[in-house]
Design a protein around this motif. Structure first.
Motif, PDB file in Angstrom:
ATOM      1  N   LYS A 134       0.759  -1.034  -0.072  1.00 47.37           N
ATOM      2  CA  LYS A 134       0.005   0.057   0.211  1.00 47.37           C
ATOM      3  C   LYS A 134       0.968   1.336  -0.049  1.00 47.37           C
ATOM      4  O   LYS A 134       0.263   2.183  -0.628  1.00 47.37           O
ATOM      5  CB  LYS A 134      -0.988   0.086   1.248  1.00 47.37           C
ATOM      6  CG  LYS A 134      -2.129  -1.035   1.234  1.00 47.37           C
ATOM      7  CD  LYS A 134      -3.152  -0.993   2.471  1.00 47.37           C
ATOM      8  CE  LYS A 134      -4.163  -2.115   2.430  1.00 47.37           C
ATOM      9  NZ  LYS A 134      -5.097  -1.921   3.234  1.00 47.37           N
ATOM     10  N   ASP A 135       2.008   1.004   0.641  1.00 46.94           N
ATOM     11  CA  ASP A 135       2.690   2.345   0.717  1.00 46.94           C
ATOM     12  C   ASP A 135       4.288   1.831   0.164  1.00 46.94           C
ATOM     13  O   ASP A 135       5.104   1.484   0.914  1.00 46.94           O
ATOM     14  CB  ASP A 135       3.018   2.947   2.213  1.00 46.94           C
ATOM     15  CG  ASP A 135       3.936   3.947   2.201  1.00 46.94           C
ATOM     16  OD1 ASP A 135       4.502   4.435   1.044  1.00 46.94           O
ATOM     17  OD2 ASP A 135       4.188   4.585   3.452  1.00 46.94           O
ATOM     18  N   HIS A 136       4.414   2.116  -0.985  1.00 44.24           N
ATOM     19  CA  HIS A 136       5.549   1.575  -1.611  1.00 44.24           C
ATOM     20  C   HIS A 136       6.948   2.405  -1.290  1.00 44.24           C
ATOM     21  O   HIS A 136       8.058   1.849  -1.520  1.00 44.24           O
ATOM     22  CB  HIS A 136       5.635   1.759  -3.364  1.00 44.24           C
ATOM     23  CG  HIS A 136       4.549   0.955  -3.735  1.00 44.24           C
ATOM     24  ND1 HIS A 136       4.332   0.844  -5.413  1.00 44.24           N
ATOM     25  CD2 HIS A 136       3.769  -0.040  -3.326  1.00 44.24           C
ATOM     26  CE1 HIS A 136       3.367   0.052  -5.584  1.00 44.24           C
ATOM     27  NE2 HIS A 136       3.011  -0.521  -4.430  1.00 44.24           N
ATOM     28  N   ALA A 137       6.689   3.476  -0.615  1.00 42.43           N
ATOM     29  CA  ALA A 137       8.092   3.820   0.396  1.00 42.43           C
ATOM     30  C   ALA A 137       8.338   3.376   1.337  1.00 42.43           C
ATOM     31  O   ALA A 137       9.629   3.705   1.951  1.00 42.43           O
ATOM     32  CB  ALA A 137       7.650   5.415   0.402  1.00 42.43           C
ATOM     33  N   LEU A 138       7.393   2.484   2.002  1.00 36.63           N
ATOM     34  CA  LEU A 138       7.697   1.739   3.074  1.00 36.63           C
ATOM     35  C   LEU A 138       8.552   0.364   2.860  1.00 36.63           C
ATOM     36  O   LEU A 138       7.976  -0.590   2.253  1.00 36.63           O
ATOM     37  CB  LEU A 138       6.625   1.473   4.127  1.00 36.63           C
ATOM     38  CG  LEU A 138       6.643   0.874   5.451  1.00 36.63           C
ATOM     39  CD1 LEU A 138       7.514   1.550   6.272  1.00 36.63           C
ATOM     40  CD2 LEU A 138       5.437   0.716   5.885  1.00 36.63           C
ATOM     41  N   GLU A 139       9.660   0.335   3.205  1.00 33.36           N
ATOM     42  CA  GLU A 139      10.604  -0.884   2.975  1.00 33.36           C
ATOM     43  C   GLU A 139      10.868  -1.601   4.144  1.00 33.36           C
ATOM     44  O   GLU A 139      11.141  -1.228   5.150  1.00 33.36           O
ATOM     45  CB  GLU A 139      11.829  -0.370   2.371  1.00 33.36           C
ATOM     46  CG  GLU A 139      12.922  -1.666   2.086  1.00 33.36           C
ATOM     47  CD  GLU A 139      14.209  -1.035   1.619  1.00 33.36           C
ATOM     48  OE1 GLU A 139      15.363  -1.952   1.648  1.00 33.36           O
ATOM     49  OE2 GLU A 139      14.375  -0.007   1.047  1.00 33.36           O
ATOM     50  N   LEU A 140      10.711  -2.963   4.119  1.00 34.72           N
ATOM     51  CA  LEU A 140      11.163  -4.085   5.347  1.00 34.72           C
ATOM     52  C   LEU A 140      12.571  -4.194   5.061  1.00 34.72           C
ATOM     53  O   LEU A 140      13.034  -4.670   4.004  1.00 34.72           O
ATOM     54  CB  LEU A 140      10.261  -5.219   4.924  1.00 34.72           C
ATOM     55  CG  LEU A 140      10.384  -6.184   6.077  1.00 34.72           C
ATOM     56  CD1 LEU A 140      10.000  -5.879   7.470  1.00 34.72           C
ATOM     57  CD2 LEU A 140       9.608  -7.703   5.769  1.00 34.72           C
ATOM     58  N   ASN A 141      13.213  -3.917   6.229  1.00 36.68           N
ATOM     59  CA  ASN A 141      14.637  -3.989   6.033  1.00 36.68           C
ATOM     60  C   ASN A 141      14.971  -5.207   6.347  1.00 36.68           C
ATOM     61  O   ASN A 141      15.297  -5.945   7.482  1.00 36.68           O
ATOM     62  CB  ASN A 141      15.403  -3.386   7.226  1.00 36.68           C
ATOM     63  CG  ASN A 141      15.048  -1.675   7.058  1.00 36.68           C
ATOM     64  OD1 ASN A 141      15.222  -1.406   5.625  1.00 36.68           O
ATOM     65  ND2 ASN A 141      14.619  -0.973   7.932  1.00 36.68           N
ATOM     66  N   GLY A 142      15.344  -6.082   5.267  1.00 34.69           N
ATOM     67  CA  GLY A 142      15.755  -7.603   5.356  1.00 34.69           C
ATOM     68  C   GLY A 142      17.040  -7.755   4.969  1.00 34.69           C
ATOM     69  O   GLY A 142      17.632  -8.912   4.895  1.00 34.69           O
ATOM     70  N   GLY A 143      17.764  -6.683   4.304  1.00 29.61           N
ATOM     71  CA  GLY A 143      18.928  -7.068   3.736  1.00 29.61           C
ATOM     72  C   GLY A 143      19.281  -7.560   2.556  1.00 29.61           C
ATOM     73  O   GLY A 143      20.449  -7.828   2.141  1.00 29.61           O
ATOM     74  N   ALA A 144      18.083  -7.870   1.767  1.00 27.83           N
ATOM     75  CA  ALA A 144      17.943  -8.833   0.429  1.00 27.83           C
ATOM     76  C   ALA A 144      17.830  -7.787  -0.689  1.00 27.83           C
ATOM     77  O   ALA A 144      16.643  -7.084  -0.750  1.00 27.83           O
ATOM     78  CB  ALA A 144      17.217  -9.867   0.721  1.00 27.83           C
ATOM     79  N   THR A 145      18.832  -7.835  -1.425  1.00 26.58           N
ATOM     80  CA  THR A 145      18.358  -6.923  -3.039  1.00 26.58           C
ATOM     81  C   THR A 145      18.490  -7.828  -4.109  1.00 26.58           C
ATOM     82  O   THR A 145      19.583  -8.535  -3.907  1.00 26.58           O
ATOM     83  CB  THR A 145      19.469  -5.789  -2.970  1.00 26.58           C
ATOM     84  OG1 THR A 145      19.289  -4.912  -2.020  1.00 26.58           O
ATOM     85  CG2 THR A 145      19.055  -4.940  -4.263  1.00 26.58           C
ATOM     86  N   LYS A 146      17.643  -7.951  -4.935  1.00 26.97           N
ATOM     87  CA  LYS A 146      17.724  -8.575  -6.089  1.00 26.97           C
ATOM     88  C   LYS A 146      17.730  -7.850  -7.402  1.00 26.97           C
ATOM     89  O   LYS A 146      16.869  -6.730  -7.570  1.00 26.97           O
ATOM     90  CB  LYS A 146      16.397  -9.788  -6.408  1.00 26.97           C
ATOM     91  CG  LYS A 146      16.358 -10.545  -5.286  1.00 26.97           C
ATOM     92  CD  LYS A 146      14.908 -11.352  -5.047  1.00 26.97           C
ATOM     93  CE  LYS A 146      14.795 -12.317  -4.087  1.00 26.97           C
ATOM     94  NZ  LYS A 146      14.805 -11.456  -2.649  1.00 26.97           N
ATOM     95  N   VAL A 147      18.756  -7.832  -8.065  1.00 21.54           N
ATOM     96  CA  VAL A 147      19.110  -6.950  -9.367  1.00 21.54           C
ATOM     97  C   VAL A 147      18.920  -7.822 -10.741  1.00 21.54           C
ATOM     98  O   VAL A 147      19.287  -8.939 -10.557  1.00 21.54           O
ATOM     99  CB  VAL A 147      20.476  -6.423  -9.362  1.00 21.54           C
ATOM    100  CG1 VAL A 147      20.616  -5.442 -10.531  1.00 21.54           C
ATOM    101  CG2 VAL A 147      20.819  -5.852  -8.031  1.00 21.54           C
ATOM    102  N   ILE A 148      18.174  -7.247 -11.663  1.00 16.79           N
ATOM    103  CA  ILE A 148      17.990  -7.987 -12.874  1.00 16.79           C
ATOM    104  C   ILE A 148      18.320  -6.766 -13.932  1.00 16.79           C
ATOM    105  O   ILE A 148      17.865  -5.796 -14.053  1.00 16.79           O
ATOM    106  CB  ILE A 148      16.233  -8.276 -13.077  1.00 16.79           C
ATOM    107  CG1 ILE A 148      15.846  -9.328 -12.074  1.00 16.79           C
ATOM    108  CG2 ILE A 148      16.245  -8.669 -14.584  1.00 16.79           C
ATOM    109  CD1 ILE A 148      14.584  -9.583 -12.355  1.00 16.79           C
ATOM    110  N   ILE A 149      19.489  -7.328 -14.747  1.00 13.70           N
ATOM    111  CA  ILE A 149      19.995  -6.557 -15.721  1.00 13.70           C
ATOM    112  C   ILE A 149      19.648  -7.033 -17.153  1.00 13.70           C
ATOM    113  O   ILE A 149      19.819  -8.436 -17.448  1.00 13.70           O
ATOM    114  CB  ILE A 149      21.426  -6.530 -15.777  1.00 13.70           C
ATOM    115  CG1 ILE A 149      21.684  -5.860 -14.227  1.00 13.70           C
ATOM    116  CG2 ILE A 149      21.777  -5.775 -16.863  1.00 13.70           C
ATOM    117  CD1 ILE A 149      23.389  -5.568 -14.368  1.00 13.70           C
ATOM    118  N   ASN A 150      18.983  -6.166 -18.101  1.00 15.83           N
ATOM    119  CA  ASN A 150      18.265  -6.465 -19.087  1.00 15.83           C
ATOM    120  C   ASN A 150      19.235  -5.963 -20.253  1.00 15.83           C
ATOM    121  O   ASN A 150      19.403  -4.712 -20.532  1.00 15.83           O
ATOM    122  CB  ASN A 150      16.826  -6.210 -19.228  1.00 15.83           C
ATOM    123  CG  ASN A 150      16.687  -6.228 -20.803  1.00 15.83           C
ATOM    124  OD1 ASN A 150      16.718  -6.884 -21.611  1.00 15.83           O
ATOM    125  ND2 ASN A 150      14.985  -5.463 -21.069  1.00 15.83           N
TER     126      ASN A 150
END
Length: 225
Positions: free
Chosen positions: A69-85
């Motif tokens: 509902k609030d895309h500015a609110l992030e859950l701090n889990g320390g995991a980032t997934k990056v996709i490069i096209n």
């Protein structure tokens, strides 16, 4: 590196994350508070939009856990997934990232010595891999032919009905023995050898028999040594 489009890229990333956290990072006796930040980078030589909720042609996507509902609110889990096209829009991206896209698209690179070295190394590895595959296929073919010939020789010495049955059995046994010997020259991993044997002869022999053939071949090899 992902070279084939799939709507399950998100699931693949999820699996990688679980593998990293469970087996690679969190050691026995430690708890989840000690998990370090992780980055999973998936290089796609195609448009990955099939795995997204909508089409997006940007070259780089960073995904984290956010509130729906609030895309500015992030859950701090320390995991980032990056996709490069590599086929995406690189407007405003760094020269290094653009050069990486050229590398992924098998285009010549020249930005610096690092990219040039990587491209040269990739070509070497691809050539070695093609040679290994060709060598593997030739060994498989030789094993099939030799096994069939050995079986036919045995079959010729038998009566017609019994000879055909025994001949085919002998052919298969000789063939699987030669296949296992050929595979042992390529790999010492029992799983790889077993999978190759099962693929070719699984309909004729049980898993236990296949493992026994492998054990006998290894024992024979040790005695010869």
């Amino acid at each position: 590196m992902q070279t084939s489009p799939s709507k399950y890229l998100g699931h693949r990333l999820r699996y990688y994350q679980s593998t990293i956290d469970g087996a690679k990072v969190l050691k026995p006796g430690h708890d989840y508070s000690e998990l370090p930040d992780t980055f999973i980078i998936l290089l796609c030589s195609f448009d990955p939009s099939e795995a997204f909720s909508r089409v997006d042609n940007r070259a780089v996507h960073f995904f984290k856990t956010i509130d729906t509902k609030d895309h500015a609110l992030e859950l701090n889990g320390g995991a980032t997934k990056v996709i490069i096209n590599s086929k995406g829009d690189f407007t405003g991206e760094s020269e290094e990232l653009k050069e990486l896209a050229k590398l992924m698209n098998n285009e010549e690179v020249s930005l610096n010595e690092h990219f040039i070295w990587v491209q040269k190394r990739i070509k070497e590895l691809n050539q070695d891999r093609r040679s290994d595959i060709m060598d593997y296929e030739m060994k498989i073919m030789d094993a099939r032919i030799s096994g069939r010939e050995d079986g036919e020789k045995v079959g010729e010495k038998r009566g017609k009905e019994i000879g055909e049955k025994i001949g085919k059995e002998a052919e298969r046994r000789a063939g699987i023995k030669r296949l296992i010997i050929a595979m042992m020259e390529i790999s010492t991993d029992d799983r790889i050898i077993f999978n190759a044997a099962k693929k070719q002869y699984g309909e004729y022999f049980s898993d236990g028999e296949l493992k026994q053939f492998i054990a006998e071949a290894k024992n024979d090899s040790l005695q010869e040594a």
